[in-house]
Design an enzyme around this catalytic site. Sequence first.
Site, PDB file in Angstrom:
ATOM      1  N   THR A  81       0.867  -1.185   0.000  1.00 43.55           N
ATOM      2  CA  THR A  81       0.000   0.000   0.000  1.00 43.55           C
ATOM      3  C   THR A  81       0.902   1.233   0.000  1.00 43.55           C
ATOM      4  OG1 THR A  81      -0.256  -0.249   2.405  1.00 43.55           O
ATOM      5  CG2 THR A  81      -2.026  -1.080   1.007  1.00 43.55           C
TER       6      THR A  81
ATOM      7  N   LYS B  84       3.984  -6.917   4.073  1.00 47.81           N
ATOM      8  CA  LYS B  84       3.728  -5.516   3.752  1.00 47.81           C
ATOM      9  C   LYS B  84       3.402  -4.801   5.052  1.00 47.81           C
ATOM     10  CE  LYS B  84       0.334  -3.453   3.460  1.00 47.81           C
ATOM     11  NZ  LYS B  84      -0.393  -2.513   4.414  1.00 47.81           N
TER      12      LYS B  84
ATOM     13  N   THR C 246      -0.659  -2.878  11.016  1.00 44.90           N
ATOM     14  CA  THR C 246      -1.364  -2.960   9.742  1.00 44.90           C
ATOM     15  C   THR C 246      -0.419  -3.637   8.780  1.00 44.90           C
ATOM     16  OG1 THR C 246      -2.608  -1.893   8.029  1.00 44.90           O
ATOM     17  CG2 THR C 246      -0.756  -0.696   8.803  1.00 44.90           C
TER      18      THR C 246
ATOM     19  N   GLU D 234       6.048   4.844   7.417  1.00 43.80           N
ATOM     20  CA  GLU D 234       5.642   5.975   6.581  1.00 43.80           C
ATOM     21  C   GLU D 234       6.427   7.230   6.933  1.00 43.80           C
ATOM     22  OE1 GLU D 234       1.075   4.586   5.648  1.00 43.80           O
ATOM     23  OE2 GLU D 234       1.486   5.825   7.406  1.00 43.80           O
TER      24      GLU D 234
ATOM     25  N   ASN E  48      -0.347  10.533   5.977  1.00 50.86           N
ATOM     26  CA  ASN E  48      -1.590  10.106   6.599  1.00 50.86           C
ATOM     27  C   ASN E  48      -2.681  11.161   6.566  1.00 50.86           C
ATOM     28  OD1 ASN E  48      -1.426   7.256   7.847  1.00 50.86           O
ATOM     29  ND2 ASN E  48       0.589   8.159   8.193  1.00 50.86           N
TER      30      ASN E  48
ATOM     31  N   THR F 125      -6.952  10.397  -0.297  1.00 48.73           N
ATOM     32  CA  THR F 125      -7.014  11.282  -1.468  1.00 48.73           C
ATOM     33  C   THR F 125      -5.751  11.229  -2.290  1.00 48.73           C
ATOM     34  OG1 THR F 125      -6.270  13.133  -0.096  1.00 48.73           O
ATOM     35  CG2 THR F 125      -8.644  12.839  -0.386  1.00 48.73           C
TER      36      THR F 125
END
Length: 409
Positions: free
Chosen positions: A159, A185, A196, A282, A404, A409
Amino acid sequence: MGNKRYEIVEGGGVTTPKGFKAGGLHCGLKKTDRHDLGVIVCEVPAASAAVYTTNLFQAAPLLVTREALGEGGILRAVVVNSGNANACTGAQGEADARAMQANTAEALGVSKDQVAVASTGVIGELLKMDRVNSGIEKLPAKLRNDIQGSDDFCQAILTTDLVKKVSCVTLTVDGRQVTIAGAAKGSGMIHPNMATMLGFVTTDVRIGASLLQELLREVTNVSFNMITVDGDTSTNDMLVAMASGLAENAELTRSHPDFAAFADGLRHVCSELAKAIARDGEGATKLIETTVVGAATDEAAQAIAKTIIGSSLVKSAVFGADANWGRIIAAVGRAGQPVNIATVDIRLGDILVLEQSRPIPFDEAIALEYLKGDTVGINVNLNMGSGQATAWGCDLTYDYVRINAAYRT
């Protein structure tokens, strides 16, 4: 190899163990043309096991996979989509997960009770099942037993990840070569007790499903359950292991002379995948490895290490290359574990900054250079007992907020 009982396989993947094929493709769930649907298939019924998120809101695919494994711990395949978590989607989401299972089984010619399902992506949106079903029909033609098949699968599960995450080792059991490989992942919404993240382990060892389940839980507790990126635990976390048995060793038991070697190999694969997830957090620029020794128990050391690695203040200090050990000692003190407040030592890498809970003069310039590196070690000795643990995380950066803030979007 030192005292290790396994060899690392560079360039290995989930298709390296005997009996496994994998593949992936783009079916249209992602806005980009990156793969978003993948599958791992075993040519024989594989003894299998899984561990799942502790989040009370568990995504529909987890319910389906639990049922499949509850039928006897045997899988032939696991199908995965990215771009949509199929979580908090009610009865329709569960029906969609079951459709993924049934359609994959039909496409592969296996029983639907032997197909696991996993999903990752945005929560609360229904799957575009026309696209998923069209992709599933094409998956069998994409299956390969080489590294390309593994790479295609790895791409299909990503992702916000920046890199694929794989690990592979070989070892000897009963004089036969056994391979263990894994793919994972995960880069955000990562916290101990699964994250996650999705993880998939393949091996050709012969082992019973119940023992594999026990071992997978044990290994998860010292690998995937020891990472954190942001303190959030997802709805979709799952780790699935499949063992084809095609190495044709005598079935592993805890008393088997090579059991410890296999357990070490599995622990290495899972730990490497866990560290890769933490490193790819991230917006992350640094991997943080925190080791706590001298604790009252291993469980106390785990809790303290995870508290340190999960501290936003510690993570921010590492991002800024600030040798602020005060944030570390504060995390130690709030972990809810036994601590002798007069005997704590703290090192940043090899740089001693606190000894017996008293500040030690250190060269700030040297500490700054160390903290600018891409891997930062925080080492804590409580000087109380024999408990020890290691946890992994990453720094907290401006990019984490940017990624995040615009995830949907």
